[in-house]
Design a protein around this motif. Structure first.
Motif, PDB file in Angstrom:
ATOM      1  N   PHE A 141       0.938  -0.895   0.012  1.00 17.17           N
ATOM      2  CA  PHE A 141       0.051  -0.302  -0.060  1.00 17.17           C
ATOM      3  C   PHE A 141       0.517   1.051  -0.290  1.00 17.17           C
ATOM      4  O   PHE A 141       0.502   2.156  -0.773  1.00 17.17           O
ATOM      5  CB  PHE A 141      -0.976  -0.079   0.878  1.00 17.17           C
ATOM      6  CG  PHE A 141      -1.559   0.547   0.967  1.00 17.17           C
ATOM      7  CD1 PHE A 141      -2.801   1.161   0.529  1.00 17.17           C
ATOM      8  CD2 PHE A 141      -1.485   2.086   2.165  1.00 17.17           C
ATOM      9  CE1 PHE A 141      -3.690   2.086   0.431  1.00 17.17           C
ATOM     10  CE2 PHE A 141      -2.036   3.192   1.870  1.00 17.17           C
ATOM     11  CZ  PHE A 141      -3.674   3.212   1.599  1.00 17.17           C
ATOM     12  N   ILE A 142       1.783   1.408   0.498  1.00 22.33           N
ATOM     13  CA  ILE A 142       3.240   1.803   0.892  1.00 22.33           C
ATOM     14  C   ILE A 142       3.318   2.665  -0.776  1.00 22.33           C
ATOM     15  O   ILE A 142       3.561   3.276  -1.525  1.00 22.33           O
ATOM     16  CB  ILE A 142       3.842   1.697   2.056  1.00 22.33           C
ATOM     17  CG1 ILE A 142       3.505   2.336   3.297  1.00 22.33           C
ATOM     18  CG2 ILE A 142       5.362   3.254   1.727  1.00 22.33           C
ATOM     19  CD1 ILE A 142       4.685   2.083   4.078  1.00 22.33           C
ATOM     20  N   ARG A 166       2.812   1.480  -9.602  1.00 23.85           N
ATOM     21  CA  ARG A 166       1.256   1.865  -9.009  1.00 23.85           C
ATOM     22  C   ARG A 166       1.031   0.404  -9.555  1.00 23.85           C
ATOM     23  O   ARG A 166       0.087  -0.430  -8.852  1.00 23.85           O
ATOM     24  CB  ARG A 166       0.653   2.770  -9.881  1.00 23.85           C
ATOM     25  CG  ARG A 166      -0.988   2.511  -9.204  1.00 23.85           C
ATOM     26  CD  ARG A 166      -1.664   4.040  -9.855  1.00 23.85           C
ATOM     27  NE  ARG A 166      -1.804   2.705 -11.570  1.00 23.85           N
ATOM     28  CZ  ARG A 166      -1.996   3.562 -12.631  1.00 23.85           C
ATOM     29  NH1 ARG A 166      -3.206   4.952 -12.438  1.00 23.85           N
ATOM     30  NH2 ARG A 166      -2.509   3.005 -13.488  1.00 23.85           N
ATOM     31  N   ASN A 167       1.031   0.173 -10.792  1.00 23.27           N
ATOM     32  CA  ASN A 167       1.132  -1.343 -11.140  1.00 23.27           C
ATOM     33  C   ASN A 167       0.998  -2.333 -11.116  1.00 23.27           C
ATOM     34  O   ASN A 167       0.681  -2.931 -10.527  1.00 23.27           O
ATOM     35  CB  ASN A 167       0.723  -1.688 -12.612  1.00 23.27           C
ATOM     36  CG  ASN A 167      -0.443   0.332 -13.564  1.00 23.27           C
ATOM     37  OD1 ASN A 167      -1.393   0.532 -13.078  1.00 23.27           O
ATOM     38  ND2 ASN A 167       0.372   0.257 -15.074  1.00 23.27           N
ATOM     39  N   ILE A 169       0.494  -6.509  -7.404  1.00 25.62           N
ATOM     40  CA  ILE A 169       1.086  -8.223  -5.905  1.00 25.62           C
ATOM     41  C   ILE A 169      -0.289  -7.688  -4.617  1.00 25.62           C
ATOM     42  O   ILE A 169      -0.558  -8.698  -3.752  1.00 25.62           O
ATOM     43  CB  ILE A 169       2.146  -6.675  -5.126  1.00 25.62           C
ATOM     44  CG1 ILE A 169       3.372  -7.066  -5.969  1.00 25.62           C
ATOM     45  CG2 ILE A 169       2.905  -7.776  -3.426  1.00 25.62           C
ATOM     46  CD1 ILE A 169       4.581  -6.322  -6.280  1.00 25.62           C
ATOM     47  N   MET A 170      -0.875  -6.320  -4.382  1.00 25.47           N
ATOM     48  CA  MET A 170      -1.983  -6.915  -3.319  1.00 25.47           C
ATOM     49  C   MET A 170      -2.899  -7.223  -3.585  1.00 25.47           C
ATOM     50  O   MET A 170      -3.325  -8.222  -2.395  1.00 25.47           O
ATOM     51  CB  MET A 170      -2.399  -5.473  -3.250  1.00 25.47           C
ATOM     52  CG  MET A 170      -1.375  -3.718  -2.491  1.00 25.47           C
ATOM     53  SD  MET A 170      -2.441  -2.435  -2.375  1.00 25.47           S
ATOM     54  CE  MET A 170      -3.657  -2.736  -1.050  1.00 25.47           C
ATOM     55  N   VAL A 171      -3.870  -7.515  -4.736  1.00 25.48           N
ATOM     56  CA  VAL A 171      -4.475  -8.528  -4.882  1.00 25.48           C
ATOM     57  C   VAL A 171      -4.581  -9.686  -5.084  1.00 25.48           C
ATOM     58  O   VAL A 171      -4.871 -10.595  -4.348  1.00 25.48           O
ATOM     59  CB  VAL A 171      -5.199  -8.565  -6.894  1.00 25.48           C
ATOM     60  CG1 VAL A 171      -5.962  -9.277  -7.548  1.00 25.48           C
ATOM     61  CG2 VAL A 171      -5.589  -7.148  -6.997  1.00 25.48           C
ATOM     62  N   LEU A 192      -5.131 -14.286   1.119  1.00 19.95           N
ATOM     63  CA  LEU A 192      -6.015 -14.137   2.465  1.00 19.95           C
ATOM     64  C   LEU A 192      -7.104 -14.883   2.127  1.00 19.95           C
ATOM     65  O   LEU A 192      -7.365 -15.699   3.479  1.00 19.95           O
ATOM     66  CB  LEU A 192      -5.454 -13.339   3.473  1.00 19.95           C
ATOM     67  CG  LEU A 192      -4.407 -12.691   3.361  1.00 19.95           C
ATOM     68  CD1 LEU A 192      -3.857 -11.045   3.460  1.00 19.95           C
ATOM     69  CD2 LEU A 192      -4.074 -13.270   4.751  1.00 19.95           C
ATOM     70  N   MET A 193      -7.594 -14.722   1.379  1.00 18.22           N
ATOM     71  CA  MET A 193      -9.122 -15.316   1.554  1.00 18.22           C
ATOM     72  C   MET A 193      -9.221 -16.540   1.287  1.00 18.22           C
ATOM     73  O   MET A 193      -9.924 -17.171   1.526  1.00 18.22           O
ATOM     74  CB  MET A 193     -10.320 -14.786  -0.006  1.00 18.22           C
ATOM     75  CG  MET A 193     -10.381 -13.055   0.256  1.00 18.22           C
ATOM     76  SD  MET A 193     -10.543 -12.202  -1.610  1.00 18.22           S
ATOM     77  CE  MET A 193     -12.476 -13.461  -1.697  1.00 18.22           C
ATOM     78  N   LEU A 194      -8.053 -17.201  -0.166  1.00 23.25           N
ATOM     79  CA  LEU A 194      -8.042 -18.706   0.007  1.00 23.25           C
ATOM     80  C   LEU A 194      -7.533 -19.301   1.479  1.00 23.25           C
ATOM     81  O   LEU A 194      -8.275 -20.042   1.813  1.00 23.25           O
ATOM     82  CB  LEU A 194      -7.101 -18.956  -1.266  1.00 23.25           C
ATOM     83  CG  LEU A 194      -7.906 -18.519  -1.888  1.00 23.25           C
ATOM     84  CD1 LEU A 194      -6.583 -19.085  -3.215  1.00 23.25           C
ATOM     85  CD2 LEU A 194      -9.476 -20.023  -2.426  1.00 23.25           C
TER      86      LEU A 194
END
Length: 73
Positions: A37-38, A52-53, A58-60, A66-68
């Motif tokens: 995020f930083i 940015r991309n 990486i965040m996605v 984490l969801m899995l």
């Protein structure tokens, strides 16, 4: 210059993400998300979109891991 800093932060977050993909080390993704995020914020201040991309991807990946693993929802 800010784009280069954003890419370097993104590469560090990517390294943490790769470690977080190992079974039983998914908790590392909780530390990776603020770092990415930083990098995203730094990338938003830049003229280019590369950093940015990179940080968005990486965040996605970290959020999906984490969801899995049951860390989110």
């Amino acid at each position: 210059m800010l784009n280069l800093v954003s890419i370097l932060v993104g590469l560090f977050a990517a390294l943490l993400t790769l470690v977080g993909l190992i079974p039983l080390l998914g908790w590392v993704n909780w530390f990776m998300l603020p770092v990415a995020f930083i990098g995203l914020v730094i990338g938003l201040l830049s003229d280019s979109n590369g950093g940015r991309n990179l940080n968005l991807i990486i965040m996605v990946v970290g959020i999906l891991r984490l969801m899995l693993g049951g860390g989110i929802f």
